[in-house]
Structure formats: structure tokens, C-alpha cells
Design a protein around this motif. Structure first.
Motif: not given
Ligand SMILES: Nc1ncnc2c1ncn2[C@@H]1O[C@H](COP(=O)(O)OP(=O)(O)OP(=O)(O)O)[C@@H](O)[C@H]1O
Ligand SMILES: [Mg+2]
Lengths: 249, 269
Positions: A153-177
Motif C-alpha cells: 500500500e505504498p500510496f495510502s498515505a497520500l491524498d487522492y490527487q497525489t496518489r494518482l500521479i505518484v502511482s503513475d510515476d512509480i508504475y513507470k519506474i518499475i517498468k523502465q527499470e
């Protein structure tokens, strides 16, 4: 497909003075190469326990565990150390494993630059926003070069808007790496948006109740944001919602 | 950057408030001293019992001229410093041991609780008998007074470090020693400074009690000797010198704390 992680008939009980709590019962789970496995389950069903077993923080009571590769664990809270700068926070894993080499430091510098944290490398955690802190936590995990990422649950401490952006970021990082990942969450849309396969846990004692292969039609590259617009998204959401609804009663 | 008018006013107001407070404090202090002196000269209070500021000052000048005040202050300060440095260090070391071994902590717990509840000054005469009179005995008394509370509070701080952070370090394979040096100790530096502050006060108590009992030197000796021969000016001078020494030492730790906070609050750019 080549399994990276396999749990075979894993059971876990906790023993306390109040009695025995059976948390996992004959659980079977597979993570395939290049995939993101989502684990969806009601609160207290044992999701964190599964990840703790995979990282050897806990021992299973019985069952077998196959892990082909090095695991990196990312927690719900960023757990950054307030007295260390961002860069020193990221170095902590390497420091502990005594693996600080020029290559490792160069790699960290590259990650800092690519993921927009370079200018903040000498700042302290309290000067960063929640989303940035979460990215730092991910880079701290990536710094030790794991093959598999466990995200609790790496995003549950974030507010909704940030959560969407960060989960997008992190997904891309996982794929790129090029990492494989297991994502734990009780947010249905988040888990559909990010996973290739979703395992639904039953209530305690947890077993795998159902498994869903997520196939989404998206324009261009699949990211959590584009996934949310896929026509199949709502369908999966309804199915998973029904799975969890049973526990709400 | 240009501050807004409102902000400038706010800053000015803050400064003015601060100066007002300092001004009133100074007035209270000076006023009391002047009042004391005037009442003493008018014979409205018994100078045999409370002495007077001028008498205390004259006596102080005498001790200053023959240099004996330096001997007394020096010895007391030395005993106090050794007392709190050893007491704090030893206490924290023991707290670390307890943190390393939960079993040890459980075994030690009832003993520590009882020792903590015991008024340590009651042990002073025994300690003097055991360790011998003189500086050594006094320092041991000073250490004893601060040791147990240091152990208990440091241990308490140590076990209250966030479990999640420990888990994060463990996920990288950290050993118990690494968890100690990379998390437990650095996250508690502020607390350790606070413990030190408290121990300075406790150490002074130990030193003065010890000097009351056996010493031929030191501020405590001056006070108890003055009391025995009914020289209240000597007693008062001792108390004033003691207050000044304690305050200076406390301020020194304050400075260290400020320096530490400043170092940690500025980004290394
Ligand atoms: N060390 C422990 N001792 C005893 N019981 C424990 C321990 N750790 C977890 N449990 C219990 O095991 C159950 C599963 O815990 P776990 O943290 O794995 O759940 P979870 O699915 O991650 O829940 P959440 O969604 O709230 O994070 C809970 O009921 C919890 O109370
Ligand atoms: Mg959990």
C-alpha cells in the motif's frame, strides 16, 4: 512463463498469550517474470504478512517458498530518516549491505536525475512533499538493485490527487527499470490500474479466493492513468467490488 | 527578499515583547537586591540571619583576592562535570545493553524501578564509607544520583523508536548493531541532550550533598561550614556562586543543543 516467486501451500499462524491466530492457510501464489501481481484483500486478511514472509522478516509456519531473485520492500510509510539528507537516505541500504561503490553511487545519481530529485539531493525529508518522499523511498529500494519489488500500500498515505500521479510515476519506474512487482492494496481501482494479475484473498485465515488476469485495451502505452480509461476497467471493478462486498456485510 | 509591512510590524512587536520581558526580569532582580540591602541597613531585618548584599559582596571580593574562591569553585565544578559525564555515559551504555537484550531488560526491570524510587541521597553516607571520603566519594554520589534515571529514560526512548523504521532497515538486512548506530542513537540525540541537562542538575545535588558530608573544599563545604559557624554571608555567597555555576553549565549545554539544531536545520546546499 517463468515463475519468479512461488508460494506453495504456505500457512502462517501467530501465537500470542490470547491464543493462536491463523492468518494464512495453504496459500498458493505465483509471480511471473515481467509482471505486476496485485493482492487484494480485506483489512487484516494477511496481505502484509505475505510480504513479510517473502522478505524473511517472518518465517512461515509451514509450506514452501521459492524466490528467484533479490527482493526490495517498499512500505506504506516512506520511513525516511529525518536527520539524513535525501541522498543519504537513499544510500542507507547500500551502507547496511556495505556495497557503496562508485558504480552504485553513479546509479543513484542517475535515478535522482531521471526521477526529478537531483535538485533536492542535499535537502532533508521534511522539505519534500508526500509524493516526492514516496519517490525517494522507491529509489532507496531500487538503489540496492533488487529484481522484485514488494509494494505494501505504498500510496495510502497520500491524498487522492497525489496518489494518482505518484502511482503513475512509480508504475513507470518499475517498468523502465525492468522490475517485477507485487502490489498490495485494498483500493480496487488502483490495483486494476497497476496489475497484470490480481489475486483476491479471502477473510482470515486467508487463502486465494480467486485470480483475475487483467487485459485492458489502451491507446499507446499502458500506464495506471490510461488503464483507468480502458473499456474493460469498469467490468473488472464491478467483479472485484462484488468479491470484497461479501466482507463488508 | 522584501518583507511585507505587516510582517515587519510583527517582527518589531515580537522584539518589543522580548525586551519588555527582559526589562521586567532585570528590574525584579535589582529591586529585590536593593530592597534587601535597604532593609538590612535600616535594621528592619536581622542581618545575622539573612546577611546583606553588600556583606556578601565584600566577602566574595575577599575570597576572590586570596584566590580561594577559585579552588572551591574549581573543585565543585570538576566533581560535577565528572559526575554527570560519567553518569550520563554509563547510563546510556547500560540502556544500550538493555535494548540489545530484551531478556536482560526484563531481568533488570524490577531492580531499576526500586532503585529509581529510592531517594539516592540516602545512600550517600554508605557510599562515602565504601568509596572513601574526598573527591572520589563525592563523584560516586553524583553518579549514583543520575545513573538510574538515565538508564530508565534512555531505554524508554530507545524502545519507542518507530517499529516501521526498524523493519525498513531489517528489509535491507541490517544487524542489531547497525539498527543501533543508524537509527536508535541518531534519532535520539535530542533526547540525550535533554537527559544531559537534567543530569547536570542532579549531579550538582550529589556534589553538594557529598561536600556537606565530608569535604574540606568546594561550594558545598563553604555553605555547610558557614552554617556551622553562623556566618550567613558565607552561606549566601555559596548559594549565589552555586546558582551562577549551575546556570553557566546549563547554558553551555543549551549552546551545544542550538548548534546541533542549527546544523540539522540548514540544508547543505
Ligand atoms: N506479530 C503479530 N502477532 C500477532 N498477530 C499479528 C502479528 N502480525 C499480524 N498479526 C495479525 O495478523 C492479521 C493479518 O495482519 P496483516 O498485517 O498481514 O494484515 P493486512 O492484510 O496487511 O491488513 P491491512 O490491510 O490492515 O494492512 C491481523 O489480524 C493482525 O492482527
Ligand atoms: Mg498491511
Amino acid at each position: 512463463m517463468q515463475p519468479i516467486i512461488e508460494l506453495i501451500d504456505v500457512s502462517k499462524s501467530f501465537y500470542t498469550n490470547e491464543g493462536e491466530i491463523v492468518v494464512l492457510k495453504n496459500l498458493n501464489l505465483t509471480l511471473e517474470k515481467g509482471k505486476v501481481l496485485g493482492i487484494l484483500g480485506p483489512s487484516g486478511s494477511g496481505k502484509s504478512t505475505i510480504l513479510n514472509i517473502l522478505t524473511n522478516l517472518l518465517k512461515p509456519t509451514s509450506g514452501e517458498l521459492i524466490v528467484n531473485g533479490k527482493i526490495g520492500y517498499m512500505f506504506q510509510k516512506d520511513n525516511l530518516l529525518e536527520w539524513r539528507t535525501i541522498k543519504d537516505n537513499i544510500m542507507i541500504g547500500l551502507e547496511i549491505q556495505k556495497k557503496i561503490t562508485t558504480e552504485a553511487v553513479e546509479k543513484i545519481d542517475r535515478l535522482l536525475k531521471v526521477y526529478d530529485l537531483w535538485d533536492f539531493r542535499n535537502r532533508f525529508p521534511r522539505e519534500l512533499s508526500g509524493g516526492m518522499r514516496q519517490r525517494v523511498a522507491l529509489i532507496r529500494t531500487l538503489a540496492t538493485d533488487p529484481d522484485i519489488l514488494l509494494l505494501d500500500e505504498p500510496f495510502s498515505a497520500l491524498d487522492y490527487q497525489t496518489r494518482l500521479i505518484v502511482s503513475d510515476d512509480i508504475y513507470k519506474i518499475i517498468k523502465q527499470e525492468n522490475k517485477d512487482a507485487i502490489l498490495v492494496s485494498h483500493d480496487i481501482s488502483e490495483i486494476i490500474a497497476m496489475s497484470d494479475t490480481i489475486a483476491v484473498l479471502s477473510k482470515r485465515p486467508a487463502t486465494i479466493k480467486n485470480t483475475y488476469q487483467i487485459e485492458l485495451t489502451v491507446d499507446g502505452e499502458r500506464t495506471p492513468l490510461t488503464s483507468r480509461n480502458a473499456p474493460e476497467f469498469k467490468n473488472y471493478f464491478d467483479k472485484l467490488w462484488k468479491e470484497l462486498e461479501i466482507y463488508a456485510k | 527578499m522584501q518583507n511585507s509591512n505587516g510582517f515587519n510590524n510583527y517582527l518589531r512587536q515580537q522584539k518589543r515583547n522580548k525586551y519588555t520581558v527582559i526589562l521586567i526580569q532585570t528590574l525584579i532582580l535589582l529591586g529585590s537586591i536593593v530592597l534587601w540591602e535597604v532593609l538590612a541597613r535600616l535594621g528592619m531585618i536581622n542581618t545575622f540571619l539573612v546577611s546583606s548584599p553588600s556583606a556578601i559582596f565584600t566577602l566574595f571580593m575577599k575570597y576572590l583576592q586570596d584566590g580561594s574562591i577559585f579552588t572551591h569553585v574549581g573543585i565543585s565544578v570538576w566533581e560535577t562535570v565528572l559526575g554527570f559525564v560519567i553518569g550520563t555515559t554509563l547510563g546510556i551504555l547500560i540502556a544500550i545493553l538493555l535494548w540489545l537484550s530484551e531478556t536482560l531488560a526484563k531481568i533488570a526491570d524490577p531492580f531499576l524501578v526500586v532503585l529509581n524510587a529510592l531517594p539516592k541521597t540516602a545512600l550517600a553516607p554508605i557510599l562515602i564509607v565504601w568509596v572513601g571520603p574526598g573527591i572520589k566519594g563525592i563523584i560516586v554520589i553524583a553518579i549514583t544520583i543520575s545513573l538510574v534515571t538515565t538508564i530508565l529514560s534512555a531505554y524508554n526512548y530507545f524502545i519507542n523508536v518507530e517499529e516501521d523504521k526498524i523493519k525498513m532497515l531489517k528489509s535491507f538486512g541490517a544487524t542489531k548493531y547497525q539498527i543501533l548506530t543508524k537509527l536508535i542513537l541518531p534519532s535520539n540525540i535530542g533526547n540525550i541532550i535533554n537527559i544531559t541537562k537534567i543530569n547536570i542538575g542532579l549531579s550538582w545535588v550529589g556534589v553538594i550533598v557529598g561536600e556537606f558530608l565530608v569535604s574540606r573544599y568546594g561550594i558545598g563545604y563553604l555553605i555547610v561550614y558557614g552554617g556551622q559557624v553562623f556566618r550567613l554571608d558565607l552561606v549566601m555567597m555559596g548559594v549565589v556562586v552555586l546558582a551562577i555555576c549551575a546556570m553557566l553549565m546549563y547554558q553551555m549545554v543549551n549552546l551545544i543543543e542550538k548548534w546541533y539544531n542549527a546544523k540539522n536545520n540548514s540544508s547543505k546546499l
